[in-house]
Design an enzyme around this catalytic site. Structure first.
Site, PDB file in Angstrom:
ATOM      1  N   GLN A  99     -32.558 -25.107  21.134  1.00  0.00           N
ATOM      2  CA  GLN A  99     -31.381 -25.236  22.013  1.00  0.00           C
ATOM      3  C   GLN A  99     -31.085 -23.891  22.682  1.00  0.00           C
ATOM      4  O   GLN A  99     -29.921 -23.535  22.880  1.00  0.00           O
ATOM      5  CB  GLN A  99     -30.163 -25.682  21.199  1.00  0.00           C
ATOM      6  CG  GLN A  99     -30.040 -27.188  21.005  1.00  0.00           C
ATOM      7  CD  GLN A  99     -29.652 -27.925  22.275  1.00  0.00           C
ATOM      8  OE1 GLN A  99     -29.026 -27.371  23.168  1.00  0.00           O
ATOM      9  NE2 GLN A  99     -30.024 -29.185  22.364  1.00  0.00           N
ATOM     10  N   SER A 100     -32.118 -23.143  23.029  1.00  0.00           N
ATOM     11  CA  SER A 100     -31.936 -21.773  23.493  1.00  0.00           C
ATOM     12  C   SER A 100     -31.179 -21.665  24.818  1.00  0.00           C
ATOM     13  O   SER A 100     -31.592 -22.220  25.842  1.00  0.00           O
ATOM     14  CB  SER A 100     -33.317 -21.132  23.649  1.00  0.00           C
ATOM     15  OG  SER A 100     -33.221 -19.922  24.367  1.00  0.00           O
TER      16      SER A 100
END
Ligand code: PLP
Length: 331
Positions: free
Chosen positions: A75-76
């Site tokens: 989920q960067s």
């Protein structure tokens, strides 16, 4: 130190606001709380990586790159913003995602995964947790080169001396604002992850002989490791920018009590902090970084770390798009 000598792209307009959080201050009954709204920076969804990318992408363009290649957790925020910068510059963009939690990448998840698809990557490679991310990116880069592309590798979180320079610039911006508003801050609280934000801020403040204490709250590593990582990057960044003041290791202070079971894994104090900021100030935090860092800050306030009448500035580094992949925590 003359930052104007460095290549830079501009992705935000004007300084981000410093706001007084009156309701939160009254609710907690401790120090006066101010917030630096770096969640309102430019590119898709804002956040701290935008400042780093202004210098990193400018360097990529100066070196003739046609492709940005970076890495991050599934989920960067950093991957989302690198992709957003690539779209704006009309560059290709490849992401290498590390499944720090096994089987956690789902192409059709919400939050940043949705945005990866919407912005349209040119390739996503998923690797297991604990992989050597630089090596994994080098493999992808080799393949791209064999296809005639010119990839530019941005390390995780954009945290090298070039990226950290974005937060040296932020420190200069903040000092101007605090002076302009006659705001005498006693302490700055910052998230401390891949360390570029914490290191850059420290270099920016100390290079101007500004002694305001900076507290980093870790979202991943233990205190000793994180302080070591931050200090190493401080030295590299100070060298890169020809900073003459020696910056002492004692400038680096990290609290590691708020990580919980691990990076990106929820804690009760994190959900409490996110609800508190939403309901008292209408400000969205995120579950991986600023929620845990705010939880740490709230805990320090509650345990009397700061005295009433002190003024504390919290750096909001963004990340709220990830919230939409964690909605079940708030039902
Ligand atoms: C990356 C990130 C951080 C941590 O910043 P570092 O420079 O990696 O230490 C904090 N908050 C958000 C929202 C981030 O995406």
């Amino acid at each position: 130190m003359n930052l104007a000598k460095l290549p830079r792209r501009k992705y935000s307009y004007g300084p981000t606001p410093i706001e007084y959080l009156k309701n939160l201050t009254e609710h907690l009954g401790g120090p006066e709380i101010y917030i630096k709204r770096d969640d309102l920076l430019g590119l898709t969804g804002g956040g701290n990586k935008t400042r780093k990318l202004e210098f990193l992408v400018a360097d990529a363009l100066a070196k003739g790159a046609d492709t940005l290649l970076t890495c991050g957790a599934v989920q960067s925020n950093h991957c989302r913003l690198t992709l957003s910068a690539a779209r704006k510059e009309q560059l290709d963009c490849h992401l290498v995602l590390e499944e720090r939690v096994p089987n956690s990448y789902h192409r059709n998840s919400n939050g940043n995964n949705f945005l990866f698809n919407l912005l349209g990557t040119d390739g996503i490679t998923v690797v297991p947790g604990g992989s050597n991310m630089l090596e994994e990116m080098e493999k992808v880069a080799e393949k791209l080169r064999s296809e005639g592309k010119k990839p530019y590798i941005i390390p995780g979180g954009g945290s090298n001396e070039i990226g950290a320079t974005g937060y040296v610039a932020c420190a200069q911006e903040m000092m101007m604002q605090l002076f302009d508003q006659s705001l005498d801050i006693d302490c700055i609280v910052t998230p401390s992850g891949s360390a570029g934000t914490h290191a850059g801020l420290t270099v920016g403040m100390r290079a101007s002989n500004n002694p305001i204490p900076i507290i980093g709250i870790s979202v991943n590593k233990d205190k000793e490791t994180q302080e070591g990582n931050v200090y190493k990057l401080i030295q590299k960044t100070a060298d890169f920018l020809n900073v003459e003041n020696a910056i002492d290791k004692s400038a680096v202070n990290v609290y590691d009590d708020y990580v919980g079971p691990g990076y990106s894994l929820p804690t009760e104090k994190m959900t409490e902090a996110i609800e508190m900021l939403a309901q008292h100030e209408g400000i969205l935090l995120d579950p991986v970084y600023t929620g845990k860092v705010m939880a740490g800050f709230i805990d320090l306030v509650r345990t009397g770390y700061f005295s009433k009448g002190q003024k504390v500035l919290f750096l909001h580094t963004g990340g709220s798009p990830a919230l939409y992949d964690y909605t079940s925590l708030f039902q």
